[in-house]
Each structure stands twice: as C-alpha cells, then as structure tokens.
Design an enzyme around this catalytic site. Structure first.
Site, PDB file in Angstrom:
ATOM      1  N   ARG A 487       0.826  -1.210   0.000  1.00 48.84           N
ATOM      2  CA  ARG A 487       0.000   0.000   0.000  1.00 48.84           C
ATOM      3  C   ARG A 487       0.865   1.266   0.000  1.00 48.84           C
ATOM      4  O   ARG A 487       2.095   1.202  -0.096  1.00 48.84           O
ATOM      5  CB  ARG A 487      -0.947  -0.008   1.194  1.00 48.84           C
ATOM      6  CG  ARG A 487      -0.276   0.088   2.547  1.00 48.84           C
ATOM      7  CD  ARG A 487      -1.297  -0.053   3.663  1.00 48.84           C
ATOM      8  NE  ARG A 487      -0.670  -0.003   4.979  1.00 48.84           N
ATOM      9  CZ  ARG A 487      -1.051  -0.740   5.999  1.00 48.84           C
ATOM     10  NH1 ARG A 487      -2.028  -1.612   5.866  1.00 48.84           N
ATOM     11  NH2 ARG A 487      -0.446  -0.628   7.175  1.00 48.84           N
ATOM     12  N   ASP A 488       0.212   2.391   0.146  1.00 50.88           N
ATOM     13  CA  ASP A 488       0.919   3.676   0.123  1.00 50.88           C
ATOM     14  C   ASP A 488       1.516   3.978   1.496  1.00 50.88           C
ATOM     15  O   ASP A 488       1.166   4.941   2.149  1.00 50.88           O
ATOM     16  CB  ASP A 488      -0.038   4.793  -0.314  1.00 50.88           C
ATOM     17  CG  ASP A 488      -1.237   4.938   0.615  1.00 50.88           C
ATOM     18  OD1 ASP A 488      -1.440   4.054   1.479  1.00 50.88           O
ATOM     19  OD2 ASP A 488      -1.975   5.932   0.492  1.00 50.88           O
ATOM     20  N   GLU A 489       2.466   3.163   1.901  1.00 57.09           N
ATOM     21  CA  GLU A 489       3.118   3.349   3.196  1.00 57.09           C
ATOM     22  C   GLU A 489       4.557   2.876   3.076  1.00 57.09           C
ATOM     23  O   GLU A 489       5.451   3.666   2.848  1.00 57.09           O
ATOM     24  CB  GLU A 489       2.349   2.591   4.278  1.00 57.09           C
ATOM     25  CG  GLU A 489       2.760   2.986   5.687  1.00 57.09           C
ATOM     26  CD  GLU A 489       1.736   2.547   6.709  1.00 57.09           C
ATOM     27  OE1 GLU A 489       2.052   2.633   7.904  1.00 57.09           O
ATOM     28  OE2 GLU A 489       0.630   2.107   6.342  1.00 57.09           O
ATOM     29  N   GLU A 762      -1.651  -8.393   8.688  1.00 55.52           N
ATOM     30  CA  GLU A 762      -1.527  -7.280   9.626  1.00 55.52           C
ATOM     31  C   GLU A 762      -2.491  -7.440  10.802  1.00 55.52           C
ATOM     32  O   GLU A 762      -2.160  -7.110  11.935  1.00 55.52           O
ATOM     33  CB  GLU A 762      -1.815  -5.969   8.904  1.00 55.52           C
ATOM     34  CG  GLU A 762      -1.692  -4.733   9.761  1.00 55.52           C
ATOM     35  CD  GLU A 762      -1.856  -3.462   8.968  1.00 55.52           C
ATOM     36  OE1 GLU A 762      -1.369  -2.411   9.419  1.00 55.52           O
ATOM     37  OE2 GLU A 762      -2.458  -3.511   7.873  1.00 55.52           O
ATOM     38  N   HIS A 783       2.477  -8.475   6.410  1.00 55.49           N
ATOM     39  CA  HIS A 783       2.911  -7.547   7.458  1.00 55.49           C
ATOM     40  C   HIS A 783       3.531  -8.395   8.565  1.00 55.49           C
ATOM     41  O   HIS A 783       2.846  -9.169   9.196  1.00 55.49           O
ATOM     42  CB  HIS A 783       1.696  -6.780   7.964  1.00 55.49           C
ATOM     43  CG  HIS A 783       2.008  -5.548   8.736  1.00 55.49           C
ATOM     44  ND1 HIS A 783       2.696  -5.582   9.921  1.00 55.49           N
ATOM     45  CD2 HIS A 783       1.718  -4.241   8.501  1.00 55.49           C
ATOM     46  CE1 HIS A 783       2.808  -4.346  10.388  1.00 55.49           C
ATOM     47  NE2 HIS A 783       2.228  -3.509   9.550  1.00 55.49           N
TER      48      HIS A 783
END
Length: 943
Positions: A487-489, A762, A783
């Site tokens: 993702r955008d992280e 996660e 994660h």
C-alpha cells in the site's frame, strides 16, 4: 579418522559482508566462523594479517598489519588496528586459527576494498535534467487507468563516451538522488536493484562501488545511466499533504569511473556538464504508482558506442557538494528468485488473472510475441481476490501498483519494470488476447540478507507458518524494514522492527542490514534526543516517538549485540540510548510515562480490551532504562551502568506502586492484578521483569487464566504478541504456548493459513467468512509484526537458544519443548558457526541430536521422565568424559554441559499426544507446499 575434517575457519567477513567493494569504515571488523568434525576441537589462539597483495600474506612481502598470535579461545572477530587504510584500494587478509592439540594453524583468506576515505576527493558532480512536464504520450485511452494526474514524468537518460587505456583496471562509484541503473557498453553494471537504497538524503546518500574491468573494450566506451524518482522525489508514505517529493523534486545522478593502467597512472571519468541527456522508453517510474514503458520512444543503441548523441542537450549540473556521500553499509536489494504461475485464468476478453501462489514483493517479467503500435498492456497487482474473483485493491489505498507497456509493432518483447516494486500474489494482465503460463514470471526482490536459518517439524501447519514468516521478512526487508510492501506506506516503523528482530536474526544474517538502518534511526533523532516512529524520517509522519516505537532505538542495538557479539552496535548507540531515556525521564519526573508520548499507539491492533496507555509506556520506560544500563556495563561504562540501573529500579518500584495490586493467600502465590487486567499488561510486566518473584508467579497465573478464558487465544497487538509464547514458556506454561499455535479460529496464526495466507496478515481478522474484508485503511496481508512468533519456533519448539548472559551464541541453551509434536529441527548459521538441533520421539523414547560450533559450549536440557535412561551415542554418559558433564536432574528433565561437536542423546519420554502430532490433523491451506522457496540467494555459505 579418514575423511574427518579438523578445525577450520570459513565464511570470512569484513563489516559483516563477504568481500565488500568500497567500504569507508576506518577500522573494519574482520570476522570468521569455525567448523570441525571432532568434539572439543576448539581454538586456543588466532592471528590476523592484512596486506596490500595476496602474495604478501605468504611471506613474500611486507604486511600492513599483523596481530601476531593472540591467545583468545572465544574470538571470532577482530577490529583492524593497523596503519590508516588508503582509499580506493584492495586489501587482502588471512586468519589463522590454532587448535589445542596440534601445532599447525588452519587458515583462510579473503579481501575487501576501501571506497572514498577522508583523504580522497570526489571529482564527480551531481547531474540531471531538472523538472519536466508530463508527456502527452502518457495520456490513457478511455477506460484505462490514469496515472498522468499524479504528475509522473519520463525517466532521464544520461550518457558519456570515453576511451580507456589498454589493460586498465576499472572501478566505478555510483549514486543517485532517486534510483539508478548503470550500463557500460550496453552491459548492466552490478545486480543491485532500487539502488542506492533509501536514506534521509539530507544526512546521508549511499554510493555503491563496482568492478567493471571486464566490461571495458578497446576504443570507444560508453557509460549510460537511467535514473528515476525513487524515494527521493517519488511517492512515499500516506501523508496526503505531502505524498511525494519529500527530499527533492527531480532525480539526480553521480558517478565516478576510475581507470588504472598497467603503469599505475589513473584516469577519472566523472559526471559533469559534458554528459548528454534525453528521455526514452520509460515514461514514468514510481515505487507506489508503477512504471510505464512506451516502446515508441525508444532511443535504440543509446547505451552503446557509436550512437550519435549530438542532438541530445548537455546534462545540467545540479550540485557540486559531496558531504552526505557514504559507502553503502549493507548488501543491496537484489532479484533473489523467480516464481512461475500457479494458474492463469481468462477473466474476460483480453483480461487474465495470474496467481503465483505466494504473496511476495517484486515485479513481473512478461514475454509478448507482438504488440501493435499504440496498443497497451496493463498489469495491476493485488494480494488477494474479492468474492467475484477480481483483484481486491481497496487496501492499497492510493498506491496504483500498475505497470503499463505501450507497443510499437516490434516482435518478441520482454517487459520488466526496473524502478518499482509491488506487494502481490495476483496480477491482472489486460490487453493480451492470449497469455500462456511460461510467458509470465514473478521476480522476487528484497535486500539480500543471507539466509541463515531453517525450521522443520511434524506439523504441516507450523511448517507453513514458518514459511509465512520467512516470506513476510523477505517482502518487507527492502532497503529498510518496512511495515508492508503493497500500500501507500512502506515505511520503516520502529516498533514493527523491534518486535520482529529476534525472529529476523534467526532467519537471516541481518547484521549489515541493521547496521545501515540504525544509522537511519540516528539521522531521524530530534535535537533533544527523541527517537522517531519511522526511519528514514518523513516530514509529518508521526514525528514524535511513541512508547514501544521510539524504544526500538534502545532495544535493537542490544539485541544485535547479543546476536552478533559485536560491541560496536552498543558503542555507536549508547549516547543516543542514554539521551532517549533521559528525555523521557525529563518529561516524566514522577516515573510514570504519560507526557511526551507522541501518537501513543499502545498495543497496536489488539483485538481485546485496550491496555492502559500508562502501563504500556511505563513498562517500556523501565525496559529501556535497564537495557541502557546493561549496554553501558557491556562497554565498561560503570558510572552510566550504575546510574541507569538505579533509574530502572526506581521505575520498576513505581510501576508496582501505581499499577500492581497483590493480595497474599495462605500457601499460594499472591493474587496479582495489573491495571487494565489485560494479557499485554501481564506480558510486559513479566517479560521486562518488573515484579518481585512472588508477584511474578501470581501474575503468570493470571496471564494463563486470561489466555485460557479467551480460547485459549491471544488478545494482543503488535507489542504483546511477540512476548506471549516466551513468557508463558518461561513461567512453566509451554503447553499454553503450543495451544496457541494449534488454535484455528480468530484470533490465531492458523486462521489465515486455513484461508490461503502465504504471508502474515496485519490483523488477526483481516478477512473472515462472515464479515469479509476489514476496513481497507489498515488491512495488509503481508505484514510481519504478528510473525514474531517465529522466534519461539526456533528457541522453544526446536530448542535452539543461548543463555541470557551469552553473546553471539558463545553458550548455547538447547531446550526443546515438544508439546504434541513428533519431531522438530532447527539450524542457525551463527557468527561462531553452524548450530543444529534435531529431536524426534517414538516408542517411548526421545532422540536429540545437537551440533555445537567450535569455541562454544552448550547446556542441553533433555526432556525425560527417567534421568537414568539417558544414553549418548548409545552409551551411558561417563563421569570422566571431558566433553560431557551432567549438571543436574529434576522431574521432567536432565541437564548436561557439552563442549563443541556433535552429540546424539536418547532418553525415555512419553509418546506424543495431541493433534499436532498427527499427520493431516488440520486442513492444509491452499498455498505452496511447505518449504517452497524462490530460487536465488537464500542459502548461506557453509563449511
């Protein structure tokens, strides 16, 4: 004795790396491992010699440095302490190791090369194109995904031709503000991906060094580079106010080629205004958004001699400073393996869904027979599918994760992005009428940390759990230890790394990787001594450190010291560790940590009742103070050691006064309650030794009650889950730890496996049959934080551990906890050598095989109901055996101390019980067969 190999050094390392090119450490650490086929074949002394030529080590010339024979039986490393090392020079070194019973030493040789040392001057300057508008050719056709709205621009091409002297030796030193790929005469230089890696470019910019001698040719030569935004100017993180350009607005490049002729004269080819620049096939490349290749823009032959670049404008000199440049301290990201599809299914006309059977971090390589001019192939990536069999991408948030190829009519195209990566198991490929399985390959990318661990057991579910943990580690060790790859992280969250590090260091050799990242943490510190939540730092992303997150700046150096026996992890960090504890103390003089807590994530994503924040924070305050004291003691800093031990004890008393109640009961442990009465509260108090012995027993009993009443199940988040199995085990409840590993309902590790997980989720309940997907704002399926259970698979289930006072596995503790398993095994390539533990039980006996590397000893805890039944290699252990001493016996186990070598014990043991000892007792997950690995560099060198 025929074929038996005696004591020998192997796996020589400089700065925890094999034959590194271009180090800038003035006193590099030189290390080796040891192996022998004999018991007690231990070293008694070593000698290290360093020379400028390999032949000088044989007595044919002058040595640069010689330790002489040093009587240090436990040594496997030494810090260079000779004359100042010249820069840009290769040095050869030899280690000699003497055994106790013979005169001739065993020897092994290696080498390292220095990069730019303080006395050396860079000639190269930073060059680039400057900002460019979006090319109109990137505009999508109707119905296709639009990326031009993000302001992505073409990747600059940079080239320079030159003539090399005949027979020249060539080294090129390369970096980028952004990402680079360098070619010499059309051949790729090195195998680094996403180089030079991510740092806070305001503080440090890494460069890599390559030997390119073999790529030179007579006459004209061409250096050619492609650069991309990367972390420098591309999209990083999730902050909507500043999603991209955290460090700069466009990519820049720096390279210096040094040619040394046979006569010793040097020629330097460096980046400057004489380089030419243009754009080509790559119309945009972004780590989060993806990459687009438009073949209509190809500049054919631009990287080869003979290309006419007279119509290309000169490059722009963007900066002449070199202050932040440092040699890379770690191995780069590499393509370490490939996976073929498990299935390719036509979803609709021109659209195929490819399943690789494994969630991973990497990219696709796609072979296409023909693509008409202007025709597009679009590749979208996802971790999972939705109920309709389509990609589920909501959890990617703003990350497009989309790669695009635009054709120009040519035949046989191989499309593989070069400056992006994605987290995915599935890919949707649109724009092709037909797609065969051999035409698509998933390329696995991660920092090339040499794989150092193996785990196996009789339970297929636990084997698959270990594989999920390992794949999560590979996927998220990409220049920094990221939280998730999709993702955008993709940020270097400190808490995630500190809870997972014990597992990571058993799976792989992460010493060099964390050497680099500890420097990122140091760069991200606040002026008043605060550690961050993420490193490298991004402006606006949870700047102020939170309990359990910022404390990683203390916890990680300590664990690295214990794992790798390298005191420099502590020496380089001690001042920062002290400053952090002092900062918390300054803002919380009453010793309850409630001020200066940053965003205070507490026990992140715990499904149960939240643990009071002050309990979590104050426990970590005490823990960090205690570790800082122990670090000071290990370095001989006695005043600091006493000071922080006193502080830790004061916080410990305060914790008990504020948060612990105890009621004595006659003849039993006291009834203990910790504020909040949560599993995590008890785990923190017990793991960090915040309670007196009697209260600890009562707290452990209450913890067990909470775990049992929940299922047995864990109701913990990122901070608590890492402690659960070790704490339960330490207080006599390994049965509960095994029960947690067996649980199949939410929350559990097996629930995701039952539903196709191939990496750690996660959330415990990222997807459930009744509720479907959890909120996409925080729901990664790759994660590693909850994968911290991997440590107990090695240390608990298999029993491969070291004693609390040991560093670098000098004193092993072999103590299997079989539970209901029939067999288990573990192997770890430690800094001393190979450690193996294998146990199996059948017919009322347990067989335990152990390998202890030379220079180490081991406590072997043999689980048995009958100490008198113990046999070693078929014999009753004798009292006069110099390699085997019985230490003690108690109900349920007997302890032996053994010297180095291999041992095989047998003893009486009840048969395995429970479903974990029964083949096929759980439903196998729809994922790769246990033990499946991508091909590549996962196997460490062995003796």
């Amino acid at each position: 004795m025929s074929g038996v190999r005696r004591l020998r050094p192997y796996a020589l390392r400089c700065e925890h790396r094999a034959t590194p090119l271009g180090i800038d450490e003035p006193a590099p650490r030189l290390s080796w491992r040891l192996a022998s086929d004999l018991r007690g074949d231990d070293p008694v002394a070593y000698r290290v010699q360093v020379a400028g030529r390999a032949e000088d080590l044989d007595g044919g010339g002058q040595l640069l440095w010689d330790t002489g024979r040093v009587a240090d039986p436990g040594a496997t490393a030494v810090g260079y302490a000779g004359p100042v090392l010249a820069g840009l020079t290769r040095f050869h070194w030899r280690v000699s190791v003497w055994p106790a019973d013979r005169g001739a030493p065993a020897e092994a040789d290696s080498w390292f090369e220095t990069g730019f040392m303080p006395a050396d001057r860079w000639h190269a300057v930073w060059i680039g194109q400057g900002p460019r508008p979006v090319d109109v050719m990137d505009a999508p056709t109707e119905g296709e995904f639009a990326l031009d709205d993000h302001g992505l621009t073409p990747c600059p091409l940079l080239r320079r031709s030159f003539t090399a002297p005949a027979g020249a030796r060539a080294r090129v030193h390369v970096s980028a503000r952004g990402l680079y790929e360098l070619r010499l005469n059309g051949e790729r230089v090195g195998d680094a991906e996403l180089a030079p890696g991510w740092t806070d470019y305001h503080h440090r910019v890494q460069y890599q060094t390559y030997d390119v001698t073999a790529l030179l040719r007579e006459g004209e030569n061409v250096l050619a580079a492609t650069v991309a935004d990367g972390w420098w100017s591309g999209f990083v993180g999730f902050e909507p106010r500043r999603a991209g350009a955290h460090y700069g607005s466009f990519p820049q490049f720096l390279a210096e080629l040094r040619l040394t002729g046979a006569d010793g004269d040097s020629t330097v080819i460096a980046t400057d205004a004489s380089w030419r620049t243009a754009t080509g096939t790559i119309r945009h490349a972004d780590l989060l958004m993806g990459e687009c290749h438009d073949l209509r823009h190809a500049a054919e032959g631009w990287e080869l001699p003979g290309f006419d670049d007279s119509h290309w404008p000169p490059a722009r000199v963007t900066d002449t400073g070199h202050g932040p440049l440092v040699a890379a301290a770690d191995e780069p990201v590499r393509a370490t393996g490939e996976l073929r599809p498990r299935s390719v299914k036509r979803h609709s006309t021109g659209v195929h869904i490819v399943d690789f059977g494994q969630n991973l971090a990497g990219r696709l390589r796609l072979t296409i027979r023909h693509l008409a001019p202007g025709a597009r192939v679009v590749i979208r990536h996802a971790e999972v599918l939705d109920g309709a069999g389509q990609l589920y991408t909501a959890n990617l948030r703003t990350a497009a994760a989309t790669d695009v190829l635009v054709g120009d009519g040519r035949e046989h195209i191989v499309f593989e992005p070069r400056f992006t990566y994605h987290g995915f198991r599935y890919a949707e490929i649109s724009g092709l009428t037909e797609l065969a399985e051999p035409d698509v390959v998933a390329v696995v990318l991660h920092s090339d940390t040499p794989w150092a661990g193996e785990f196996d057991c009789s339970d297929a579910g636990l084997r698959q759990l270990h594989d999920c943990v390992a794949w999560g580690q590979r996927s998220n060790f990409v220049s920094v230890p990221t939280d998730c790859p999709q993702r955008d992280e993709r940020l270097g969250w400190l808490a995630d790394a500190q809870v997972f590090l014990p597992t990571a260091a058993l799976n792989a050799d992460v010493a060099a990787f964390f050497t680099k990242w500890l420097r990122d943490i140091e760069d991200a510190r606040t002026p008043d001594g605060g550690f961050p939540n993420v490193a490298p730092r991004l402006a606006g992303v949870a700047d102020e450190g939170a309990p359990g997150w910022a404390d990683a700046g203390v916890i990680i150096p300590w664990h690295l010291y214990r794992s790798y026996d390298d005191p420099r992890f502590l020496a380089r960090s001690l001042d920062s560790m002290c400053a952090w504890v002092d900062l918390v103390h300054r803002h919380n003089p009453d010793l309850v940590w409630r001020h200066r807590v940053g965003p205070h994530f507490s026990d992140w994503l715990a499904p149960g009742t939240p643990t009071p924040r002050e309990v979590v924070a104050t426990a970590y305050f005490a823990h960090s103070a205690r570790i800082t004291a122990r670090a000071a003691g290990a370095l001989g800093r006695r005043e600091r050691e006493r000071r922080y031990h006193r502080l830790a004890e004061d916080i410990r008393r305060t914790f008990a006064e504020r948060f612990v109640t105890a009621r004595e009961e006659t003849g039993e442990e006291p009834v203990v309650r910790i504020a909040g009465d949560t599993q995590t509260g008890y785990l923190l108090a017990l793991a960090f030794e915040l309670l007196p012995a009697r209260q600890a027993a009562g707290a452990a009993r209450r913890l067990a009650e909470l775990v049992e009443s929940a299922g047995p199940a864990l109701l913990t988040g990122f901070l608590g889950v890492a402690l659960a199995a070790p704490v339960l085990d330490a207080h006599g409840r390994s049965d509960l730890a095994h029960a947690l590993l067996l649980r199949e309902e939410v929350p559990s590790w097996r629930f995701p496996l039952r539903h196709g997980a191939t990496t750690i989720w996660e959330r415990w309940d990222g997807w459930t049959p009744g509720a479907g997907f959890r909120a996409p704002s925080m729901n990664s399926f790759n994660h590693y934080a909850l994968g911290s259970i991997g440590e107990w698979l090695y240390r608990g289930v298999a029993g491969l551990d070291q004693t609390p006072d040991s560093t670098g596995y000098r004193t092993l503790r072999i103590r299997p906890r079989p539970g209901g398993l029939r067999h288990a095994s573990a192997r770890h390539e430690s800094v001393r050598g190979t450690i193996t533990v294998t146990w199996e039980r059948s017919d009322g006996l347990i067989a335990l095989r152990v390998t202890v590397p030379p220079g180490a000893t081991a406590e072997v805890h043999l689980p048995t109901t009958d100490p008198g039944s113990v046999r070693e290699s078929g014999l009753v252990p004798g009292p006069d055996d110099p390699h085997l001493t019985r230490v003690s016996a108690a109900p349920g186990h007997v302890i032996y101390r053994v010297s180095s070598g291999s041992y095989r014990f047998t003893a009486a043991h009840p048969p395995a019980e429970g479903r974990s000892g029964t083949p096929g007792a759980h439903r196998p997950p729809p994922s790769p067969a246990p033990g499946r690995r991508a091909s590549g560099s996962y196997q460490e060198d062995t003796p």
